[in-house]
Scaffold this active site. Sequence first.
Site, PDB file in Angstrom:
ATOM      1  N   ASP A 380       0.853  -1.197   0.000  1.00 40.88           N
ATOM      2  CA  ASP A 380       0.000   0.000   0.000  1.00 40.88           C
ATOM      3  C   ASP A 380       0.877   1.231   0.000  1.00 40.88           C
ATOM      4  O   ASP A 380       1.397   1.619   1.037  1.00 40.88           O
ATOM      5  CB  ASP A 380      -0.904  -0.042   1.236  1.00 40.88           C
ATOM      6  N   GLU A 418      -2.873  10.415  -0.070  1.00 37.45           N
ATOM      7  CA  GLU A 418      -4.050   9.572   0.098  1.00 37.45           C
ATOM      8  C   GLU A 418      -4.196   9.138   1.537  1.00 37.45           C
ATOM      9  O   GLU A 418      -5.298   9.061   2.082  1.00 37.45           O
ATOM     10  CB  GLU A 418      -3.964   8.335  -0.812  1.00 37.45           C
ATOM     11  N   GLU A 427      -8.831  16.416  -4.292  1.00 34.22           N
ATOM     12  CA  GLU A 427      -8.542  17.766  -4.802  1.00 34.22           C
ATOM     13  C   GLU A 427      -8.621  17.775  -6.327  1.00 34.22           C
ATOM     14  O   GLU A 427      -9.110  18.730  -6.925  1.00 34.22           O
ATOM     15  CB  GLU A 427      -7.162  18.245  -4.326  1.00 34.22           C
ATOM     16  N   ASP A 443     -10.420   4.123 -13.400  1.00 33.07           N
ATOM     17  CA  ASP A 443      -9.991   2.750 -13.242  1.00 33.07           C
ATOM     18  C   ASP A 443      -8.937   2.742 -12.149  1.00 33.07           C
ATOM     19  O   ASP A 443      -7.752   2.664 -12.411  1.00 33.07           O
ATOM     20  CB  ASP A 443      -9.421   2.322 -14.597  1.00 33.07           C
TER      21      ASP A 443
END
Lengths: 729, 729
Positions: A380, A418, A427, A443
């Site tokens: 992540d 994020e 934004e 996507d």
Amino acid sequence: QKKWEIVSLFMCGAAMLTVGILIGHYGITNAPSWVKDVVRDVDESLIEKFLSEVDNIQIQENLKELTKVPHMATTAGDEQTVQLMLKRWQDPESGLDQAWREEYLVYLSFPDPKNPNKVTVVSPSETVLHTAREKEKSYTPDQDDPAVVQPYAAYSPAGHQRGRLVYANQGKPSDYLLLNQTVDLKGTIAITRYGGAGRAAKAINAAPYGVIGVLVYTDPLDINDGLMSDANETYPHSWYMPPSGVERGSFNTHYGDMLTPYLAAKEETYRIPVEDITGIPPIPIQPIGFEDAYILICELGGEAAPKEWQGAFNCTYNFGGPGFKPTSAFNNSDVKLDIFNHEKIKNSSNVMGVIKGSVEPDRYVIYGNHRDSWVHGAIDPSSGTSVMLELTRVLGKMVKQGKWRPRRSIIFGSWGAEEFGLIGSAEYTEVIYNESTRCLNSDTNPKHSFISCSANATLRASGMPSVQNVIFKAAKQVSSLKNELVSSGVSIQMGYLSGAGSDYAAFVHYLGITAMDISYTYDRSKTNARIYPAYHTAYDTFDYASKFIDPGFVSHQAIARTAGNVLIRLADSLVLPLNCSDYAEILEDYLKTAVNLYQNQLQVKHISMDPLKRAVASFRSAATHLDQVILSSDLANETPLKVRRINDQLMLLDRAFLNPLAFPDKYAFRHVIWASSSAGKPTFPGLADAYAKAESSGQPRDWDKVHYHLSVLSQAIEGAANTLLITKQ
Amino acid sequence: QKKWEIVSLFMCGAAMLTVGILIGHYGITNAPSWVKDVVRDVDESLIEKFLSEVDNIQIQENLKELTKVPHMATTAGDEQTVQLMLKRWQDPESGLDQAWREEYLVYLSFPDPKNPNKVTVVSPSETVLHTAREKEKSYTPDQDDPAVVQPYAAYSPAGHQRGRLVYANQGKPSDYLLLNQTVDLKGTIAITRYGGAGRAAKAINAAPYGVIGVLVYTDPLDINDGLMSDANETYPHSWYMPPSGVERGSFNTHYGDMLTPYLAAKEETYRIPVEDITGIPPIPIQPIGFEDAYILICELGGEAAPKEWQGAFNCTYNFGGPGFKPTSAFNNSDVKLDIFNHEKIKNSSNVMGVIKGSVEPDRYVIYGNHRDSWVHGAIDPSSGTSVMLELTRVLGKMVKQGKWRPRRSIIFGSWGAEEFGLIGSAEYTEVIYNESTRCLNSDTNPKHSFISCSANATLRASGMPSVQNVIFKAAKQVSSLKNELVSSGVSIQMGYLSGAGSDYAAFVHYLGITAMDISYTYDRSKTNARIYPAYHTAYDTFDYASKFIDPGFVSHQAIARTAGNVLIRLADSLVLPLNCSDYAEILEDYLKTAVNLYQNQLQVKHISMDPLKRAVASFRSAATHLDQVILSSDLANETPLKVRRINDQLMLLDRAFLNPLAFPDKYAFRHVIWASSSAGKPTFPGLADAYAKAESSGQPRDWDKVHYHLSVLSQAIEGAANTLLITKQ
């Protein structure tokens, strides 16, 4: 002789006439040159070429590069990744048409490296009996990087709080309600485990009871299938979280920059006063590892908590006296939180890239992934970024070599910040707010959750119902490549994008752009982990990813192939591969559930569900109609404006479900079908929530709100149905 | 011989080859049949044909038919006009492709025919000293029609109020403020004249001072150039208002059905409680004629009101003691209001019609006009309806005869219940909310204000700056017809649609659809009338219109020609005739004014106008760019998707100026450039209002609101500029 002459003359003339007709018809074409371009459909051989060029080793190298150093938003490590993205996307041989950075000044929260946050147990005589770890234990050099940020709760207020400890399970409203029936919570510190409620909610729910501070940890039951020992059970021996591992996170409720709601956070943009921010913890909160949580929880006094509150520790989880057992060394001691977090407005970048469309340059397919991590962020977000970079390399090369240019434009976004609340993507949506009628599809790439389980890899694809079809098609095609490692028995798990879990949120909920989120995930029948165990810890590293998540990077490769396949189909198909009848199906499912759950009681309140039933029926009939138009048309030979019209209908379908009135209490949620819901029913979210509230309060004004939402919902669905027709009647 | 043979062979072959090429090229066309259709532009000869067929006598007959009986919304007379519209639009020889009615259940307010509203002067001994007229005086049989509604203030609450009379000028906030400095307003009845403030505002502004009832009348100064006598000066001798004439009206602030804000008022739609309605009079209010106002005002005691408060009566307008002069027969008497208005939810119809487009059926040009009147409504609205019917007759005939089908669809709307607050058109916009990205242009027809002044007829056209060009073109073409009566010296007065004066409001402010409003109006240098004097009275009849407004109906004909010309150009042009550079010009004007008025003070408050300056510059540069793209393209020979893109950019430009955050206090106002403003400056309305408020209050939070609005405004303009480009950078 004469006869011969005549015959030869005739034959020569006939031949010449034929040649002439052929030249005239085929040689000097009088069809404008654009006729072929506008009716061109997706090129399957190009997709085959794309699939064959996606390289797992390149993805592995991308990941190595991206995870060299921690790259938390706006740090030096983040800037390194910005430079990497720009370099790749501006590469003359495999880059995009253009790439640039867009900067926003956003409100972030950090711990103080000079004054680390502290959690201690302090005796009545002021002796410190226990100090929680300030940093996670090192197993590889990665954890020793000075840029590893101390575990903390972003947006927790700073403060020094001291009180008796209580155990509040997951910090849900019902947990505090129950706990408060046994223990006086005034002045206490609550320890909670992750799960069940949002991060910020654990503190927001606590404050009304007089709780003055909150701790949060990950129970081994929820992440490690109960395993706790780093001697042989957890990382570096497996993918499980080591005892000192701490899940960091953003402790807020709304998404996007908090000081500039609904506006792009530019330098001169008006910022609301900090005291007007809502949805953040009103009291200090700090995450700790289960190693420390074990020491605190197992010493708690008071009554035993209910069975559902018990975790994996080998002791009974008590409520707390409040405070520790009389028999404990911590008897009469307090827990003390010293939190030194501070907020800063910092410059965060989105890196943007574009491949311009040839035929419809003003139709955009957006492909995005966030770039910032909490620490090294191998899964992540870097697994997604490394896939995106490989995908743009292969596509970019085809463009630079002149072998391909998509029909529609493709915009790539590498979002910043994020982890602090989907800030970069939010934004961006605030900037393109007025252009969003041109946007096709976000996507969004996976945020996390790759894992290789050769025989059981599950492709997890979430999205609007209308995108299921193209995802299935792409995934099947990829699995049929019969890669040695990823078996062809790959299963697909389809879901919906109903929360605000990742960067799709602002696209789906604020702008109503059809979206999807594709990832490989682990086999949930084999583990109860609520997420991959290194999530947001200092152990989410290249070492971890390459050893325990995807050795050989073939799952990454499969994702790149699937996502790229979908992307090319969205960008190149003559008719957009979106299916509105699949949307009708879910609306019918939701309606059926709503009628079962609510109709009787609503009749008692004289609120009719008929408008909703009629709206769903209108939608089904309009969807069937549009499907028939598509099927019965020879679109490659009809006016391109007919294709344009159908594509507009498909592209704008999700926008038609937006209504800014639908969720007055939810920031930036406007999509009546996919908004988050706390009622937990598989039906229309606003209806479920309004009904639950009215049922619990019994107030007439709350039943009015159910009626109101039913009107908003019915008219939105009716409106969406109308967009699938040309004109009414 | 041989040579001859070869020559003849060669020549024959060459000839045949040539013939063959010609046949192949021209005879067997290989361009698809749609190629011609998609690049076809507006047909000027068709416009000529349209112009020549528009018939003034037909318009006159339409008007006669429409004004046979009063047709207030939802009455039997209204239903007659519904049937007339349907009959005409469904006519097999000159009707539209389809026509239908759409019904809404809307909240209306009526007087009670059995208990007429009463205004009386009552002495201390309970003697009624004066009773105001309950109905207007009859001059033609029209005024005797039992369906003529008693003059009343729609949405005034019912009630019986009695108190001393005061004169409050126009009922503006500043008027009551000044009056209150001299007179104790508690328990008084205020008489006000029309103008200066909205109808409802005259009562809303009064209530906080303790005023318990309000009267309103039209001063001869404001409508009759001072003339008062029906013996020889007013109607039926001229167009001026007779002494007993009363302007009826809707006394509300917001537009659309009040019980279903932002939702279509269907049968099962949720309705807000009546007590939640805002923007209507909190105290009874009643309109009266100047005949009665004269009797009341000239008897008032107290100090003389200021010069600007004086009207045309031959007496001094005093404030009121409160109450009448000691020397008056009304000394010590009260004015009493007995108001019996009641509200009802009633079924109101829009009549809709469509001519389907051939090439782009899903692009709509909307042409509408309201149908309901207060009484006979010859000018308001039937002049517009009679023009619309003539226009649809001519266009419908061309369609039915197969001579024409527009490129885009044309939707006609005959709106209901406009007089009660633009209800029909507003409900329609709430239905098409989700389809509005397809809507092109609301070509709203005049609500009122035709007048024939052969040498000085002024065409009054209001609209977005982008439509000026096509209106000029159409108007010039019409005036060059050199009709005997309408001279070619017709002047054009261009304005903007910044208020909510007619049915364009919901299209412009709520949906951001480019719109225009075209009418002929009287020469304002020759009269000070604030509107044509029969407005909303029982004298707005066919007799009045044909004698004093447009004898011969040639102005009506000119309007029909102009509006139809514009309509055909909008529906048929290959590239939409909208000019974005004209928009840039007004933005630059507004910016210049704003900088002059506000920059110095904003600098003191550390609020920068740079983002606004940059946004306007971006807009100008994007507009110039798009103009160049249009100019430099050979659009008839390029891909129709390029034309489609440019048309989308032009069509959606006004939508890009919408921001639902811009006017939190204004119902359904979202267009940042054209919202109504109370500051009265020729600049951005929200900025002007926010600045005026901050300047007057001096509160930091009000200056914050200026900064906030500047951000909203700048980002909306920047966003609008982006829509004129293909992709950023």
